[in-house]
Design a protein around this motif. Structure first.
Motif, PDB file in Angstrom:
ATOM      1  N   ILE A   4      -3.405  -6.616 -14.272  1.00  0.00           N
ATOM      2  CA  ILE A   4      -3.285  -5.311 -13.701  1.00  0.00           C
ATOM      3  C   ILE A   4      -2.581  -3.644 -13.326  1.00  0.00           C
ATOM      4  O   ILE A   4      -1.554  -4.340 -13.335  1.00  0.00           O
ATOM      5  CB  ILE A   4      -4.722  -4.540 -12.441  1.00  0.00           C
ATOM      6  N   LYS A   5      -2.407  -3.012 -14.905  1.00  0.00           N
ATOM      7  CA  LYS A   5      -1.034  -2.295 -14.777  1.00  0.00           C
ATOM      8  C   LYS A   5      -1.806  -1.160 -14.633  1.00  0.00           C
ATOM      9  O   LYS A   5      -3.247  -0.721 -15.084  1.00  0.00           O
ATOM     10  CB  LYS A   5      -0.446  -2.914 -16.519  1.00  0.00           C
ATOM     11  N   MET A  11      -6.488   3.423 -18.265  1.00  0.00           N
ATOM     12  CA  MET A  11      -7.703   4.278 -19.132  1.00  0.00           C
ATOM     13  C   MET A  11      -9.170   3.895 -18.344  1.00  0.00           C
ATOM     14  O   MET A  11     -10.254   4.778 -18.635  1.00  0.00           O
ATOM     15  CB  MET A  11      -7.562   2.940 -19.504  1.00  0.00           C
ATOM     16  N   VAL A  12      -9.520   3.290 -17.453  1.00  0.00           N
ATOM     17  CA  VAL A  12     -10.739   3.948 -16.633  1.00  0.00           C
ATOM     18  C   VAL A  12     -11.042   4.571 -16.225  1.00  0.00           C
ATOM     19  O   VAL A  12     -12.277   4.724 -16.323  1.00  0.00           O
ATOM     20  CB  VAL A  12     -10.472   1.945 -15.013  1.00  0.00           C
ATOM     21  N   LEU A  13     -10.464   5.567 -15.663  1.00  0.00           N
ATOM     22  CA  LEU A  13     -10.443   7.119 -15.239  1.00  0.00           C
ATOM     23  C   LEU A  13     -10.856   7.839 -16.503  1.00  0.00           C
ATOM     24  O   LEU A  13     -12.012   8.193 -16.139  1.00  0.00           O
ATOM     25  CB  LEU A  13      -9.215   7.627 -13.972  1.00  0.00           C
ATOM     26  N   ALA A  31     -11.227   4.209  -4.019  1.00  0.00           N
ATOM     27  CA  ALA A  31     -10.977   3.436  -3.728  1.00  0.00           C
ATOM     28  C   ALA A  31     -10.960   2.115  -4.715  1.00  0.00           C
ATOM     29  O   ALA A  31     -10.010   1.032  -4.110  1.00  0.00           O
ATOM     30  CB  ALA A  31     -12.788   2.541  -4.435  1.00  0.00           C
ATOM     31  N   MET A  32     -10.045   2.756  -5.982  1.00  0.00           N
ATOM     32  CA  MET A  32      -8.886   1.915  -6.675  1.00  0.00           C
ATOM     33  C   MET A  32      -7.998   1.602  -6.330  1.00  0.00           C
ATOM     34  O   MET A  32      -6.662   0.667  -6.021  1.00  0.00           O
ATOM     35  CB  MET A  32      -8.916   1.774  -7.706  1.00  0.00           C
ATOM     36  N   GLY A  33      -7.088   2.431  -5.488  1.00  0.00           N
ATOM     37  CA  GLY A  33      -5.984   2.709  -5.127  1.00  0.00           C
ATOM     38  C   GLY A  33      -6.200   1.780  -3.553  1.00  0.00           C
ATOM     39  O   GLY A  33      -4.765   1.093  -3.276  1.00  0.00           O
ATOM     40  N   THR A  34      -7.231   2.368  -2.522  1.00  0.00           N
ATOM     41  CA  THR A  34      -7.111   1.345  -2.093  1.00  0.00           C
ATOM     42  C   THR A  34      -7.341  -0.216  -1.761  1.00  0.00           C
ATOM     43  O   THR A  34      -6.192  -0.936  -1.362  1.00  0.00           O
ATOM     44  CB  THR A  34      -8.543   1.400  -1.089  1.00  0.00           C
ATOM     45  N   SER A  38      -4.516  -2.984  -0.602  1.00  0.00           N
ATOM     46  CA  SER A  38      -4.684  -3.879   0.373  1.00  0.00           C
ATOM     47  C   SER A  38      -4.137  -4.966  -0.301  1.00  0.00           C
ATOM     48  O   SER A  38      -3.286  -6.185   0.194  1.00  0.00           O
ATOM     49  CB  SER A  38      -5.886  -4.322   0.239  1.00  0.00           C
ATOM     50  N   ALA A  39      -4.681  -5.192  -1.705  1.00  0.00           N
ATOM     51  CA  ALA A  39      -3.737  -6.695  -2.492  1.00  0.00           C
ATOM     52  C   ALA A  39      -2.481  -6.339  -2.195  1.00  0.00           C
ATOM     53  O   ALA A  39      -1.292  -7.655  -2.783  1.00  0.00           O
ATOM     54  CB  ALA A  39      -4.389  -6.163  -4.086  1.00  0.00           C
ATOM     55  N   LEU A  40      -1.572  -5.843  -2.853  1.00  0.00           N
ATOM     56  CA  LEU A  40       0.177  -5.356  -1.997  1.00  0.00           C
ATOM     57  C   LEU A  40       0.389  -6.565  -1.188  1.00  0.00           C
ATOM     58  O   LEU A  40       0.748  -6.657  -0.664  1.00  0.00           O
ATOM     59  CB  LEU A  40       0.374  -3.459  -3.010  1.00  0.00           C
ATOM     60  N   MET A  41      -0.103  -5.472  -0.294  1.00  0.00           N
ATOM     61  CA  MET A  41       0.127  -5.742   1.681  1.00  0.00           C
ATOM     62  C   MET A  41      -0.487  -7.735   1.434  1.00  0.00           C
ATOM     63  O   MET A  41       0.498  -7.602   2.517  1.00  0.00           O
ATOM     64  CB  MET A  41      -0.920  -4.908   1.970  1.00  0.00           C
ATOM     65  N   ASN A  42      -1.109  -7.945   1.026  1.00  0.00           N
ATOM     66  CA  ASN A  42      -1.218  -9.399   0.871  1.00  0.00           C
ATOM     67  C   ASN A  42      -0.887 -10.201  -0.584  1.00  0.00           C
ATOM     68  O   ASN A  42      -1.094 -10.996  -0.361  1.00  0.00           O
ATOM     69  CB  ASN A  42      -2.838  -9.690   1.186  1.00  0.00           C
ATOM     70  N   ASP A  43      -0.022  -9.265  -0.273  1.00  0.00           N
ATOM     71  CA  ASP A  43       1.163 -10.271  -1.503  1.00  0.00           C
ATOM     72  C   ASP A  43       0.624 -11.273  -2.255  1.00  0.00           C
ATOM     73  O   ASP A  43       0.744 -11.901  -3.282  1.00  0.00           O
ATOM     74  CB  ASP A  43       2.175 -11.365  -0.846  1.00  0.00           C
ATOM     75  N   LEU A  44      -0.707 -10.494  -2.868  1.00  0.00           N
ATOM     76  CA  LEU A  44      -1.730 -10.662  -4.115  1.00  0.00           C
ATOM     77  C   LEU A  44      -0.685 -10.118  -5.412  1.00  0.00           C
ATOM     78  O   LEU A  44      -1.164 -10.449  -6.436  1.00  0.00           O
ATOM     79  CB  LEU A  44      -2.986 -10.327  -4.106  1.00  0.00           C
ATOM     80  N   ILE A  45      -0.819  -9.239  -5.438  1.00  0.00           N
ATOM     81  CA  ILE A  45       0.411  -8.524  -6.516  1.00  0.00           C
ATOM     82  C   ILE A  45       1.737  -7.626  -5.901  1.00  0.00           C
ATOM     83  O   ILE A  45       2.388  -7.714  -4.790  1.00  0.00           O
ATOM     84  CB  ILE A  45      -0.510  -7.048  -6.772  1.00  0.00           C
ATOM     85  N   ALA A  46       2.632  -7.927  -7.037  1.00  0.00           N
ATOM     86  CA  ALA A  46       4.224  -7.589  -6.442  1.00  0.00           C
ATOM     87  C   ALA A  46       4.044  -6.276  -6.546  1.00  0.00           C
ATOM     88  O   ALA A  46       5.068  -5.909  -5.765  1.00  0.00           O
ATOM     89  CB  ALA A  46       4.808  -8.308  -7.391  1.00  0.00           C
ATOM     90  N   LYS A  47       3.734  -5.456  -7.038  1.00  0.00           N
ATOM     91  CA  LYS A  47       3.982  -4.277  -7.643  1.00  0.00           C
ATOM     92  C   LYS A  47       2.197  -3.002  -7.739  1.00  0.00           C
ATOM     93  O   LYS A  47       1.210  -4.089  -7.392  1.00  0.00           O
ATOM     94  CB  LYS A  47       4.726  -3.687  -9.094  1.00  0.00           C
ATOM     95  N   HIS A  48       2.081  -2.107  -7.003  1.00  0.00           N
ATOM     96  CA  HIS A  48       1.468  -1.014  -6.636  1.00  0.00           C
ATOM     97  C   HIS A  48       0.938  -0.287  -7.921  1.00  0.00           C
ATOM     98  O   HIS A  48       1.590   0.176  -8.949  1.00  0.00           O
ATOM     99  CB  HIS A  48       0.980  -0.174  -5.286  1.00  0.00           C
ATOM    100  N   PRO A  49      -0.226  -0.910  -8.562  1.00  0.00           N
ATOM    101  CA  PRO A  49      -0.670  -0.659 -10.714  1.00  0.00           C
ATOM    102  C   PRO A  49      -1.563   1.410 -10.695  1.00  0.00           C
ATOM    103  O   PRO A  49      -1.210   1.358 -11.653  1.00  0.00           O
ATOM    104  CB  PRO A  49      -1.640  -1.653 -10.932  1.00  0.00           C
TER     105      PRO A  49
END
Length: 143
Positions: A4-5, A11-13, A31-34, A38-49
């Motif tokens: 997810i970039k 594009m979704v918006l 909702a997307m931002g939240t 959460s994904a960033l905080m749980n180390d599922l992604i390296a950067k907040h898209p």
């Protein structure tokens, strides 16, 4: 999730822009931002898209506002006479109160001499949380 970039988020918006109201798109944006935070905080992604992604469709355009004509109001109230909520509907039409403002009214909000309602709170119901009260002060003229 790592794929997810920011461009995909934008594009979704943008695709929602033609079909959905600005307020709906805003809720999706939040909702997307939240979710991504959460994904960033749980180390599922390296950067907040969503960083740098903005969406600016107005929450409500003037042409989105719909009003009942006097004739439509009369028809509505005639049909509402068969309802237990007739007086609530009539008060909403007469004063412009929102539903949450109506259900938050208490008798001390009425000044019979000045013929005013003072709206000092609104109530809302959130599933699984029960009723919540929000404080808000304003005056609406009763007729």
């Amino acid at each position: 999730m790592a794929e997810i970039k920011p461009m995909l988020c934008k594009m979704v918006l943008n695709k929602m822009g033609d079909k959905y109201a600005g307020s709906t798109i805003r809720q999706v944006y939040i909702a997307m931002g939240t979710m991504l935070k959460s994904a960033l905080m749980n180390d599922l992604i390296a950067k907040h898209p969503m960083n740098g992604v903005r969406y600016t469709k107005p929450i409500r355009a003037v042409e989105d506002n719909k009003y009942l004509t006097v004739e439509e109001q009369q028809k509505f109230l005639e049909a509402a006479k068969r309802s237990r909520s007739y007086f609530q509907f009539a008060l909403i039409l007469e004063t412009g109160l929102r539903t949450g403002e109506l259900i938050g009214l208490t008798w001390d909000a009425i000044d019979w001499e000045k013929r005013t309602l003072t709206v000092n709170k609104t109530l809302e119901y959130r599933y699984k949380q029960g009723p919540l009260a929000k404080r808000r002060a304003c005056k609406k003229q009763c007729l």
